[in-house]
Design an enzyme around this catalytic site. Structure first.
Site, PDB file in Angstrom:
ATOM      1  N   LYS A   1       0.823  -1.198   0.000  1.00 44.77           N
ATOM      2  CA  LYS A   1       0.000   0.000   0.000  1.00 44.77           C
ATOM      3  C   LYS A   1       0.875   1.274   0.000  1.00 44.77           C
ATOM      4  O   LYS A   1       2.097   1.191   0.156  1.00 44.77           O
ATOM      5  CB  LYS A   1      -0.938  -0.010   1.214  1.00 44.77           C
ATOM      6  CG  LYS A   1      -1.973  -1.145   1.158  1.00 44.77           C
ATOM      7  CD  LYS A   1      -2.814  -1.153  -0.115  1.00 44.77           C
ATOM      8  CE  LYS A   1      -4.153  -1.849   0.036  1.00 44.77           C
ATOM      9  NZ  LYS A   1      -4.106  -3.321  -0.107  1.00 44.77           N
TER      10      LYS A   1
HETATM   11  C1  PLP Z   1      -5.481  -4.018   0.701  1.00 44.77           C
HETATM   12  C2  PLP Z   1      -6.937  -3.829   0.736  1.00 44.77           C
HETATM   13  C3  PLP Z   1      -7.723  -4.214   1.824  1.00 44.77           C
HETATM   14  C4  PLP Z   1      -7.217  -5.074   2.963  1.00 44.77           C
HETATM   15  O1  PLP Z   1      -6.050  -4.729   3.501  1.00 44.77           O
HETATM   16  P1  PLP Z   1      -5.070  -5.808   4.223  1.00 44.77           P
HETATM   17  O2  PLP Z   1      -4.262  -4.908   5.062  1.00 44.77           O
HETATM   18  O3  PLP Z   1      -4.281  -6.449   3.135  1.00 44.77           O
HETATM   19  O4  PLP Z   1      -5.907  -6.735   4.984  1.00 44.77           O
HETATM   20  C5  PLP Z   1      -9.070  -3.894   1.835  1.00 44.77           C
HETATM   21  N1  PLP Z   1      -9.634  -3.251   0.812  1.00 44.77           N
HETATM   22  C6  PLP Z   1      -8.936  -2.880  -0.277  1.00 44.77           C
HETATM   23  C7  PLP Z   1      -9.617  -2.135  -1.365  1.00 44.77           C
HETATM   24  C8  PLP Z   1      -7.571  -3.178  -0.360  1.00 44.77           C
HETATM   25  O5  PLP Z   1      -6.897  -2.854  -1.449  1.00 44.77           O
END
Ligand code: PLP
Length: 405
Positions: A186
């Protein structure tokens, strides 16, 4: 997208502070931790950076969604309207609280189509959950209006759009609650982690308790905490928060590099008249983690994907339509409601009904869409090279297409 690309001495220093004391837990141990509270510090930085009154860190973005849904009181029999294009975590979280994910079509913003949302509202609808996919945002004014008219909650899944804005406000800070993911890919990372942001004190207090077994966190003696409700364990560790603390200080740098690289690549792709770009409800608010673009037809798009692959330049270009993680078309496990333990039969049937609908409007968009991930490490020369190679490949496919028509 990825803050991990600029990992460095700053992250090592913050992690080392925690390693020095050995207090890896965010709660308690007030003496031995020697004043080091990385999770609290990161929560304060999140409130300041994103303009929300409260922020509560948890162990992942998925946990943040589950925690937020629980704190908003969403549970058995409640319907949550969400888009057909998202990451699997969005429906996983809805199911985890026993609620019904109601998937609806997207539009060329690659996020919820407000008209499709309106059509999906029933007596059971409790919440609209826009997902600000690929760095940009849903039409929040339209969705807020619908929420007001029907007395619904707005939960923003902003996991992919850290640092994006809508009409001057940070994504994730606009709804009744909003979430970020700090997983490894992210915009900023904790390695693993997530946060719930809200301006409502009661929602924050519930998140704080829910993610730590229902502890009320009122005293300094953890053993004496009361448990006003049943919770779960979605705690973040101090090591993870330490990484995030270094990353949030670099966020402005990440965003400015992303925007610059995105603009350069967009300029190059814009020279192809057949390419169009994603609709952005507030163009200035794009966090620019991806450049998402459309070709005229699915056939042409498939041919371009194949040609990019053949040229060895497909890396970083995502054709979500064929991807197992992000679009309804390939979610057979959801469409068949395959779970390890049994769901309530009503919920199981509702999942099957809501996911085996016709998504031709979404298909018509996703079948033509390619998203190019924007790297923080590209040089201007590399972007020019990549962009020119992509354009040459696309033009060749388009020329061939014209020949055969
Ligand atoms: C990455 C992501 C999540 C979940 O995040 P994690 O930290 O990997 O559990 C939820 N929603 C979206 C749109 C994402 O891209």
């Amino acid at each position: 997208m990825p803050g991990f690309e600029l990992w460095g001495a700053e992250e090592r220093k913050e992690v080392n502070d925690v390693l020095e004391t050995g207090i890896l837990m965010r709660y308690g141990f007030d003496g031995p931790r020697k004043g080091i509270w990385k999770s609290k510090e990161l929560e304060e930085a999140i409130c300041k950076t994103f303009g929300c009154r409260y922020a509560h860190l948890v162990s992942s973005g998925t946990a943040a969604l589950t925690t937020a849904l629980s704190a908003l009181g969403i549970g058995a029999g409640d319907e949550v309207i969400m888009p057909s294009f998202t990451f699997v975590a969005s429906f996983e979280a809805v199911l985890s609280v026993g609620a019904i994910p109601v998937l609806v079509d997207i539009d060329e913003s690659l996020t919820l189509n407000p008209d499709a949302v309106r059509k999906a509202i029933t007596q059971k609808t409790k919440c609209i959950m826009p997902v600000h996919m690929c760095g940009s945002m849903a039409d929040l004014d339209a969705l807020k209006t619908i929420c007001k008219e029907h007395n619904l909650l707005l939960l923003e899944d902003a996991c992919q759009s850290i640092g994006g804005t809508y009409k001057g406000k940070m994504l994730g800070s606009i709804g009744d609650a909003g979430t970020f993911s700090f997983d490894f890919v992210k915009t900023m990372t904790c390695a693993e982690g997530g946060v719930v942001m809200t301006n409502k004190e009661d929602v924050y207090i519930k998140c704080d308790g829910y993610s730590d077994h229902g502890h009320d966190h009122k005293g300094v003696d953890r053993g004496a905490d009361l448990h006003p409700f049943i919770g779960y364990n979605f705690r973040i560790s101090e090591l993870h928060a330490a990484v995030g603390l270094a990353q949030i200080r670099k966020l402005d740098t990440f965003l400015s590099i992303q925007k610059k690289n995105h603009a350069q690549l967009k300029n190059i792709l814009s020279t192809v008249p057949e390419i169009s770009f994603r609709i952005i409800p507030d163009p200035g608010g794009d966090s620019c983690t991806f450049l998402s673009w459309f070709l005229p037809t699915e056939d042409i798009t498939r041919a371009v994907v194949a040609a990019l692959k053949e040229q060895g330049i497909l890396a970083g270009n995502f054709y979500w339509y064929d991807n197992n993680w992000h679009y309804i078309r390939k979610w057979d496990h959801l469409k068949n409601s395959v779970t390890l333990n049994s769901l309530h039969p009503d919920l199981k049937q509702a999942v099957i009904n809501n996911t085996n609908k016709n998504f031709v409007a979404s298909d018509a968009i996703m079948g033509r869409c390619i998203s190019t991930a924007i790297s923080l490490l590209w040089t201007e020369e590399q972007i020019a090279d990549k962009g020119n190679k992509m354009v040459a490949t696309i033009k060749k496919v388009l020329a061939k297409q014209k020949e055969t028509v």
